[in-house]
Design a protein around this motif. Sequence first.
Motif: not given
Length: 84
Positions: A61-62, A64-65, A68-69
Amino acid sequence: MALRLSAGICTATTAYGTVLLDQHSGEYWELNPSGTLVVRTLLDGGDERDAVDALVAEFDIDRARATRDVLALTEQLRTCGLAS
């Protein structure tokens, strides 16, 4: 910042991730595989950046994601009193 589980919180690994059990209240929370990876990384002494790196590498996944997670999960664990 490394993560510490609060007193009375224990973990159990399952086929689907990890369960956190509050031995005082009897409540439990189930973490999926990505949540398990984040918590395990932090409990092993890693910081949020290490947990982000682990998510990016394992789940493609990128960044940034993943950031956030990780921040959302650690905030929720602290808010619920499961960790400090």
